[in-house]
Design a protein around this motif. Sequence first.
Motif, PDB file in Angstrom:
ATOM      1  N   ARG A 192       0.850  -1.184   0.000  1.00  9.03           N
ATOM      2  CA  ARG A 192       0.000   0.000   0.000  1.00  9.03           C
ATOM      3  C   ARG A 192       0.885   1.233   0.000  1.00  9.03           C
ATOM      4  N   PHE A 193       0.960   1.873  -1.151  1.00  5.18           N
ATOM      5  CA  PHE A 193       1.698   3.124  -1.253  1.00  5.18           C
ATOM      6  C   PHE A 193       1.166   3.902  -2.434  1.00  5.18           C
ATOM      7  N   ALA A 194       1.218   5.215  -2.324  1.00  2.00           N
ATOM      8  CA  ALA A 194       0.859   6.072  -3.449  1.00  2.00           C
ATOM      9  C   ALA A 194       2.041   6.088  -4.407  1.00  2.00           C
ATOM     10  N   ASN A 195       1.757   6.196  -5.698  1.00  2.00           N
ATOM     11  CA  ASN A 195       2.846   6.339  -6.653  1.00  2.00           C
ATOM     12  C   ASN A 195       3.556   7.670  -6.455  1.00  2.00           C
ATOM     13  N   VAL A 196       2.813   8.683  -6.033  1.00  2.33           N
ATOM     14  CA  VAL A 196       3.357  10.025  -5.818  1.00  2.33           C
ATOM     15  C   VAL A 196       2.659  10.623  -4.613  1.00  2.33           C
TER      16      VAL A 196
END
Length: 152
Positions: free
Chosen positions: A20-24
Amino acid sequence: MAPNGDAYVVNPGAPEGNSRFANVRISPASSHRTIYVAGTACVRPSDGTWPGVAQNADGSFALDVRVQTAAVLENIDNLIKGATNGKGGVQNLIDAVVYIVDMDRDYSGMNEEWNKVFPTRAVAPARATIGVKQLPDPRMLVEVKAVAIVEF
Protein backbone atom coordinates in the motif's frame (compact mmCIF):
# COMPACT_ATOMS: atom_id res chain seq x y z
CA MET A 1 -6.04 16.37 1.95
CA ALA A 2 -4.16 13.99 4.25
CA PRO A 3 -1.60 15.43 6.70
CA ASN A 4 1.21 14.36 4.35
CA GLY A 5 -0.37 15.95 1.28
CA ASP A 6 -2.31 14.61 -1.68
CA ALA A 7 -1.79 11.14 -3.10
CA TYR A 8 -1.61 10.42 -6.81
CA VAL A 9 -2.19 6.80 -7.83
CA VAL A 10 -1.82 5.76 -11.46
CA ASN A 11 -4.59 3.18 -11.33
CA PRO A 12 -6.81 4.03 -8.34
CA GLY A 13 -9.27 1.26 -9.20
CA ALA A 14 -6.68 -1.53 -8.94
CA PRO A 15 -6.72 -3.68 -5.79
CA GLU A 16 -4.18 -2.56 -3.24
CA GLY A 17 -2.85 -6.03 -2.50
CA ASN A 18 -0.01 -6.39 0.01
CA SER A 19 1.81 -3.16 -0.93
CA ARG A 20 0.00 0.00 0.00
CA PHE A 21 1.70 3.12 -1.25
CA ALA A 22 0.86 6.07 -3.45
CA ASN A 23 2.85 6.34 -6.65
CA VAL A 24 3.36 10.03 -5.82
CA ARG A 25 2.83 12.20 -2.72
CA ILE A 26 2.26 15.91 -3.28
CA SER A 27 3.09 18.07 -0.28
CA PRO A 28 1.05 21.16 0.52
CA ALA A 29 2.72 24.49 -0.32
CA SER A 30 1.76 27.85 -1.72
CA SER A 31 3.70 28.58 -4.94
CA HIS A 32 5.26 25.17 -5.52
CA ARG A 33 4.58 21.59 -4.63
CA THR A 34 7.01 18.92 -3.59
CA ILE A 35 6.37 15.64 -5.40
CA TYR A 36 7.51 12.44 -3.68
CA VAL A 37 7.72 9.56 -6.15
CA ALA A 38 7.62 6.06 -4.66
CA GLY A 39 10.07 3.41 -5.83
CA THR A 40 9.36 2.99 -9.54
CA ALA A 41 10.37 0.13 -11.82
CA CYS A 42 10.24 -0.39 -15.58
CA VAL A 43 6.80 -2.08 -15.59
CA ARG A 44 4.23 0.03 -17.42
CA PRO A 45 1.29 0.85 -15.14
CA SER A 46 -1.02 1.25 -18.14
CA ASP A 47 -0.63 -2.23 -19.62
CA GLY A 48 1.63 -4.29 -17.32
CA THR A 49 4.39 -4.73 -19.92
CA TRP A 50 8.02 -4.94 -18.80
CA PRO A 51 10.45 -3.05 -21.08
CA GLY A 52 13.91 -4.61 -20.87
CA VAL A 53 12.54 -8.02 -19.92
CA ALA A 54 12.21 -11.05 -22.21
CA GLN A 55 11.33 -14.53 -21.05
CA ASN A 56 13.56 -17.33 -22.30
CA ALA A 57 12.25 -20.76 -23.33
CA ASP A 58 13.41 -22.23 -20.01
CA GLY A 59 11.38 -19.68 -18.02
CA SER A 60 14.36 -17.55 -17.01
CA PHE A 61 14.51 -13.87 -17.93
CA ALA A 62 16.82 -11.96 -20.27
CA LEU A 63 17.17 -8.52 -18.69
CA ASP A 64 18.53 -5.26 -20.13
CA VAL A 65 19.39 -2.58 -17.56
CA ARG A 66 19.63 0.16 -20.20
CA VAL A 67 16.10 -0.43 -21.49
CA GLN A 68 14.81 -0.81 -17.93
CA THR A 69 16.46 2.44 -16.79
CA ALA A 70 15.03 4.38 -19.74
CA ALA A 71 11.58 2.94 -18.95
CA VAL A 72 11.89 3.79 -15.24
CA LEU A 73 12.73 7.40 -16.04
CA GLU A 74 9.88 7.58 -18.56
CA ASN A 75 7.50 6.13 -15.95
CA ILE A 76 8.65 8.76 -13.43
CA ASP A 77 8.17 11.48 -16.05
CA ASN A 78 4.62 10.24 -16.68
CA LEU A 79 3.86 10.01 -12.95
CA ILE A 80 4.95 13.59 -12.32
CA LYS A 81 3.11 14.86 -15.40
CA GLY A 82 -0.03 13.01 -14.27
CA ALA A 83 0.19 14.23 -10.69
CA THR A 84 0.73 17.86 -11.76
CA ASN A 85 -1.62 18.04 -14.75
CA GLY A 86 1.39 18.39 -17.04
CA LYS A 87 3.08 21.20 -15.12
CA GLY A 88 6.13 19.09 -14.25
CA GLY A 89 8.09 16.07 -15.36
CA VAL A 90 11.32 14.18 -14.83
CA GLN A 91 13.28 17.41 -15.35
CA ASN A 92 11.80 18.68 -12.08
CA LEU A 93 13.57 16.00 -10.00
CA ILE A 94 15.74 17.43 -7.26
CA ASP A 95 16.73 14.17 -5.57
CA ALA A 96 16.76 10.50 -6.52
CA VAL A 97 17.83 7.19 -5.06
CA VAL A 98 18.65 4.45 -7.57
CA TYR A 99 18.53 0.87 -6.32
CA ILE A 100 20.42 -1.57 -8.51
CA VAL A 101 20.78 -5.33 -8.10
CA ASP A 102 24.26 -5.85 -9.57
CA MET A 103 26.54 -2.80 -9.37
CA ASP A 104 29.45 -4.45 -11.19
CA ARG A 105 27.35 -5.58 -14.13
CA ASP A 106 24.71 -2.86 -14.37
CA TYR A 107 25.95 0.46 -12.97
CA SER A 108 27.54 1.73 -16.18
CA GLY A 109 24.52 0.83 -18.33
CA MET A 110 22.14 2.46 -15.86
CA ASN A 111 24.35 5.54 -15.72
CA GLU A 112 24.54 5.82 -19.53
CA GLU A 113 20.75 5.94 -19.77
CA TRP A 114 20.52 8.33 -16.82
CA ASN A 115 22.96 10.67 -18.55
CA LYS A 116 20.80 10.73 -21.71
CA VAL A 117 17.97 12.21 -19.66
CA PHE A 118 20.22 14.40 -17.51
CA PRO A 119 23.15 15.36 -19.79
CA THR A 120 24.87 17.79 -17.36
CA ARG A 121 25.30 18.23 -13.62
CA ALA A 122 23.54 21.57 -13.96
CA VAL A 123 20.24 19.83 -14.79
CA ALA A 124 20.69 16.51 -12.98
CA PRO A 125 19.11 15.89 -9.58
CA ALA A 126 21.15 14.93 -6.55
CA ARG A 127 21.47 11.14 -6.67
CA ALA A 128 22.52 8.20 -4.57
CA THR A 129 23.00 4.78 -6.15
CA ILE A 130 22.69 1.83 -3.82
CA GLY A 131 23.47 -1.81 -4.55
CA VAL A 132 20.83 -4.14 -3.15
CA LYS A 133 20.59 -7.91 -2.85
CA GLN A 134 17.24 -8.03 -4.64
CA LEU A 135 14.22 -5.96 -5.63
CA PRO A 136 10.55 -6.95 -5.22
CA ASP A 137 10.34 -8.79 -8.56
CA PRO A 138 13.06 -10.95 -10.18
CA ARG A 139 12.53 -9.06 -13.46
CA MET A 140 13.68 -5.81 -11.85
CA LEU A 141 17.31 -4.74 -12.21
CA VAL A 142 16.76 -1.11 -11.23
CA GLU A 143 14.27 0.91 -9.20
CA VAL A 144 14.24 4.66 -8.59
CA LYS A 145 12.70 6.66 -5.73
CA ALA A 146 12.66 10.42 -6.28
CA VAL A 147 11.59 13.90 -5.19
CA ALA A 148 10.60 16.74 -7.53
CA ILE A 149 9.62 20.38 -7.09
CA VAL A 150 6.96 21.79 -9.43
CA GLU A 151 5.70 25.39 -9.64
CA PHE A 152 1.91 25.70 -9.52
